[in-house]
Design a protein around this motif. Structure first.
Motif, PDB file in Angstrom:
ATOM      1  N   LEU A  26      29.567 -40.652  -0.522  1.00 20.47           N
ATOM      2  CA  LEU A  26      30.422 -39.623  -1.120  1.00 20.47           C
ATOM      3  C   LEU A  26      30.177 -38.267  -0.453  1.00 20.47           C
ATOM      4  O   LEU A  26      31.123 -37.534  -0.157  1.00 20.47           O
ATOM      5  CB  LEU A  26      30.178 -39.542  -2.625  1.00 20.47           C
ATOM      6  CG  LEU A  26      31.103 -38.604  -3.396  1.00 20.47           C
ATOM      7  CD1 LEU A  26      32.565 -38.986  -3.204  1.00 20.47           C
ATOM      8  CD2 LEU A  26      30.730 -38.622  -4.874  1.00 20.47           C
ATOM      9  N   VAL A  27      28.924 -37.948  -0.191  1.00 20.88           N
ATOM     10  CA  VAL A  27      28.593 -36.704   0.511  1.00 20.88           C
ATOM     11  C   VAL A  27      29.222 -36.710   1.910  1.00 20.88           C
ATOM     12  O   VAL A  27      29.779 -35.698   2.360  1.00 20.88           O
ATOM     13  CB  VAL A  27      27.061 -36.508   0.583  1.00 20.88           C
ATOM     14  CG1 VAL A  27      26.680 -35.388   1.540  1.00 20.88           C
ATOM     15  CG2 VAL A  27      26.505 -36.233  -0.808  1.00 20.88           C
ATOM     16  N   ALA A  28      29.183 -37.845   2.591  1.00 21.68           N
ATOM     17  CA  ALA A  28      29.790 -37.956   3.919  1.00 21.68           C
ATOM     18  C   ALA A  28      31.300 -37.745   3.849  1.00 21.68           C
ATOM     19  O   ALA A  28      31.883 -37.083   4.718  1.00 21.68           O
ATOM     20  CB  ALA A  28      29.469 -39.316   4.537  1.00 21.68           C
ATOM     21  N   ALA A  29      31.940 -38.288   2.817  1.00 18.91           N
ATOM     22  CA  ALA A  29      33.384 -38.109   2.656  1.00 18.91           C
ATOM     23  C   ALA A  29      33.726 -36.639   2.435  1.00 18.91           C
ATOM     24  O   ALA A  29      34.663 -36.106   3.043  1.00 18.91           O
ATOM     25  CB  ALA A  29      33.901 -38.962   1.501  1.00 18.91           C
ATOM     26  N   ALA A  48      40.433 -41.054   7.972  1.00 18.35           N
ATOM     27  CA  ALA A  48      39.139 -41.694   8.224  1.00 18.35           C
ATOM     28  C   ALA A  48      38.223 -41.594   7.007  1.00 18.35           C
ATOM     29  O   ALA A  48      37.222 -42.314   6.928  1.00 18.35           O
ATOM     30  CB  ALA A  48      38.471 -41.072   9.447  1.00 18.35           C
ATOM     31  N   SER A  49      38.568 -40.734   6.052  1.00 23.50           N
ATOM     32  CA  SER A  49      37.735 -40.625   4.848  1.00 23.50           C
ATOM     33  C   SER A  49      37.761 -41.909   4.026  1.00 23.50           C
ATOM     34  O   SER A  49      36.936 -42.089   3.132  1.00 23.50           O
ATOM     35  CB  SER A  49      38.157 -39.427   3.990  1.00 23.50           C
ATOM     36  OG  SER A  49      39.441 -39.624   3.432  1.00 23.50           O
ATOM     37  N   VAL A  50      38.672 -42.815   4.344  1.00 27.75           N
ATOM     38  CA  VAL A  50      38.719 -44.087   3.624  1.00 27.75           C
ATOM     39  C   VAL A  50      37.401 -44.850   3.775  1.00 27.75           C
ATOM     40  O   VAL A  50      36.964 -45.523   2.835  1.00 27.75           O
ATOM     41  CB  VAL A  50      39.923 -44.959   4.056  1.00 27.75           C
ATOM     42  CG1 VAL A  50      39.743 -45.535   5.442  1.00 27.75           C
ATOM     43  CG2 VAL A  50      40.176 -46.070   3.049  1.00 27.75           C
ATOM     44  N   PHE A  51      36.739 -44.713   4.916  1.00 29.19           N
ATOM     45  CA  PHE A  51      35.509 -45.468   5.146  1.00 29.19           C
ATOM     46  C   PHE A  51      34.356 -44.970   4.276  1.00 29.19           C
ATOM     47  O   PHE A  51      33.743 -45.772   3.562  1.00 29.19           O
ATOM     48  CB  PHE A  51      35.162 -45.488   6.634  1.00 29.19           C
ATOM     49  CG  PHE A  51      36.233 -46.137   7.468  1.00 29.19           C
ATOM     50  CD1 PHE A  51      36.485 -47.489   7.374  1.00 29.19           C
ATOM     51  CD2 PHE A  51      37.015 -45.381   8.317  1.00 29.19           C
ATOM     52  CE1 PHE A  51      37.486 -48.093   8.122  1.00 29.19           C
ATOM     53  CE2 PHE A  51      38.024 -45.968   9.073  1.00 29.19           C
ATOM     54  CZ  PHE A  51      38.263 -47.328   8.974  1.00 29.19           C
ATOM     55  N   PRO A  52      34.046 -43.666   4.291  1.00 24.58           N
ATOM     56  CA  PRO A  52      32.982 -43.238   3.382  1.00 24.58           C
ATOM     57  C   PRO A  52      33.381 -43.329   1.909  1.00 24.58           C
ATOM     58  O   PRO A  52      32.521 -43.557   1.052  1.00 24.58           O
ATOM     59  CB  PRO A  52      32.687 -41.794   3.808  1.00 24.58           C
ATOM     60  CG  PRO A  52      33.865 -41.349   4.566  1.00 24.58           C
ATOM     61  CD  PRO A  52      34.461 -42.579   5.180  1.00 24.58           C
ATOM     62  N   LEU A  53      34.650 -43.181   1.600  1.00 22.89           N
ATOM     63  CA  LEU A  53      35.081 -43.336   0.205  1.00 22.89           C
ATOM     64  C   LEU A  53      34.917 -44.780  -0.261  1.00 22.89           C
ATOM     65  O   LEU A  53      34.534 -45.035  -1.400  1.00 22.89           O
ATOM     66  CB  LEU A  53      36.522 -42.860   0.021  1.00 22.89           C
ATOM     67  CG  LEU A  53      36.712 -41.347   0.072  1.00 22.89           C
ATOM     68  CD1 LEU A  53      38.202 -41.003   0.092  1.00 22.89           C
ATOM     69  CD2 LEU A  53      36.017 -40.665  -1.089  1.00 22.89           C
ATOM     70  N   TYR A  54      35.197 -45.724   0.628  1.00 26.13           N
ATOM     71  CA  TYR A  54      34.963 -47.138   0.315  1.00 26.13           C
ATOM     72  C   TYR A  54      33.472 -47.376   0.093  1.00 26.13           C
ATOM     73  O   TYR A  54      33.070 -48.038  -0.871  1.00 26.13           O
ATOM     74  CB  TYR A  54      35.499 -48.021   1.441  1.00 26.13           C
ATOM     75  CG  TYR A  54      35.041 -49.449   1.353  1.00 26.13           C
ATOM     76  CD1 TYR A  54      35.607 -50.316   0.420  1.00 26.13           C
ATOM     77  CD2 TYR A  54      34.044 -49.942   2.189  1.00 26.13           C
ATOM     78  CE1 TYR A  54      35.185 -51.639   0.331  1.00 26.13           C
ATOM     79  CE2 TYR A  54      33.623 -51.251   2.099  1.00 26.13           C
ATOM     80  CZ  TYR A  54      34.190 -52.088   1.175  1.00 26.13           C
ATOM     81  OH  TYR A  54      33.767 -53.385   1.080  1.00 26.13           O
ATOM     82  N   GLY A  55      32.628 -46.820   0.971  1.00 31.54           N
ATOM     83  CA  GLY A  55      31.184 -46.966   0.812  1.00 31.54           C
ATOM     84  C   GLY A  55      30.689 -46.364  -0.494  1.00 31.54           C
ATOM     85  O   GLY A  55      29.830 -46.928  -1.172  1.00 31.54           O
ATOM     86  N   ALA A  56      31.254 -45.211  -0.859  1.00 29.67           N
ATOM     87  CA  ALA A  56      30.869 -44.560  -2.115  1.00 29.67           C
ATOM     88  C   ALA A  56      31.259 -45.426  -3.303  1.00 29.67           C
ATOM     89  O   ALA A  56      30.450 -45.663  -4.207  1.00 29.67           O
ATOM     90  CB  ALA A  56      31.535 -43.188  -2.222  1.00 29.67           C
ATOM     91  N   ALA A  57      32.489 -45.901  -3.301  1.00 31.55           N
ATOM     92  CA  ALA A  57      32.956 -46.741  -4.411  1.00 31.55           C
ATOM     93  C   ALA A  57      32.128 -48.022  -4.496  1.00 31.55           C
ATOM     94  O   ALA A  57      31.686 -48.419  -5.579  1.00 31.55           O
ATOM     95  CB  ALA A  57      34.438 -47.069  -4.240  1.00 31.55           C
ATOM     96  N   LEU A  58      31.888 -48.645  -3.361  1.00 30.54           N
ATOM     97  CA  LEU A  58      31.148 -49.905  -3.354  1.00 30.54           C
ATOM     98  C   LEU A  58      29.706 -49.702  -3.823  1.00 30.54           C
ATOM     99  O   LEU A  58      29.193 -50.484  -4.628  1.00 30.54           O
ATOM    100  CB  LEU A  58      31.169 -50.523  -1.959  1.00 30.54           C
ATOM    101  CG  LEU A  58      30.692 -51.954  -1.856  1.00 30.54           C
ATOM    102  CD1 LEU A  58      31.517 -52.871  -2.750  1.00 30.54           C
ATOM    103  CD2 LEU A  58      30.765 -52.419  -0.423  1.00 30.54           C
ATOM    104  N   GLY A  59      29.065 -48.659  -3.350  1.00 34.58           N
ATOM    105  CA  GLY A  59      27.691 -48.398  -3.765  1.00 34.58           C
ATOM    106  C   GLY A  59      27.573 -48.160  -5.261  1.00 34.58           C
ATOM    107  O   GLY A  59      26.695 -48.716  -5.931  1.00 34.58           O
ATOM    108  N   ILE A  60      28.472 -47.360  -5.796  1.00 30.87           N
ATOM    109  CA  ILE A  60      28.423 -47.044  -7.220  1.00 30.87           C
ATOM    110  C   ILE A  60      28.789 -48.256  -8.068  1.00 30.87           C
ATOM    111  O   ILE A  60      28.161 -48.524  -9.094  1.00 30.87           O
ATOM    112  CB  ILE A  60      29.300 -45.818  -7.526  1.00 30.87           C
ATOM    113  CG1 ILE A  60      28.659 -44.580  -6.866  1.00 30.87           C
ATOM    114  CG2 ILE A  60      29.466 -45.613  -9.022  1.00 30.87           C
ATOM    115  CD1 ILE A  60      29.546 -43.365  -6.798  1.00 30.87           C
TER     116      ILE A  60
END
Length: 124
Positions: A26-29, A48-60
């Protein structure tokens, strides 16, 4: 805490790792969006924010669900006593079904959030 096929395959230590992944992503996004706007990069870079946003959603999601999709994919679990192999085929199938569901949830969060970020940047 114990392993429950299709329900819970990680313990508190592994949950914290997933939460850190989510917060870090999320911080990266936010950093990507901020840099794009502050440095006047082309607006399409926001996609390109889709990638860190996906990582944020998946992690949480993994943190909240106490479930790691990566572990499900390779057929292991770790609820606090080390990594163990999932021996039962029915349990493995339940884990992989849950992993697909969680992955789709993360995509369902990241894609519209990316579209909203992009849309807002065009309007503002």
């Amino acid at each position: 805490m114990s392993y429950q096929p299709g329900v819970c395959n990680i313990g508190p230590a592994q949950q914290r790792r997933r939460l850190l992944l989510g917060v870090g992503s999320l911080v990266a996004a936010v950093a990507l969006v901020g840099a794009t706007l502050a440095l006047s990069w082309p607006r399409w870079v926001l996609l390109a924010s889709v990638f860190p946003l996906y990582g944020a959603a998946l992690g949480i999601i993994q943190y909240r669900e106490r479930f790691c999709i990566g572990f499900a994919g390779i057929g292991v679990f770790d609820v606090g006593d080390g990594t163990n192999e999932v021996a039962d085929e029915a349990a493995l199938a339940a884990d992989r079904k849950k992993a697909v569901t969680l992955n789709l949830k993360a995509i369902a969060i990241a894609a519209p959030t990316t579209a909203a970020v992009y849309g807002l940047s065009v309007v503002v």
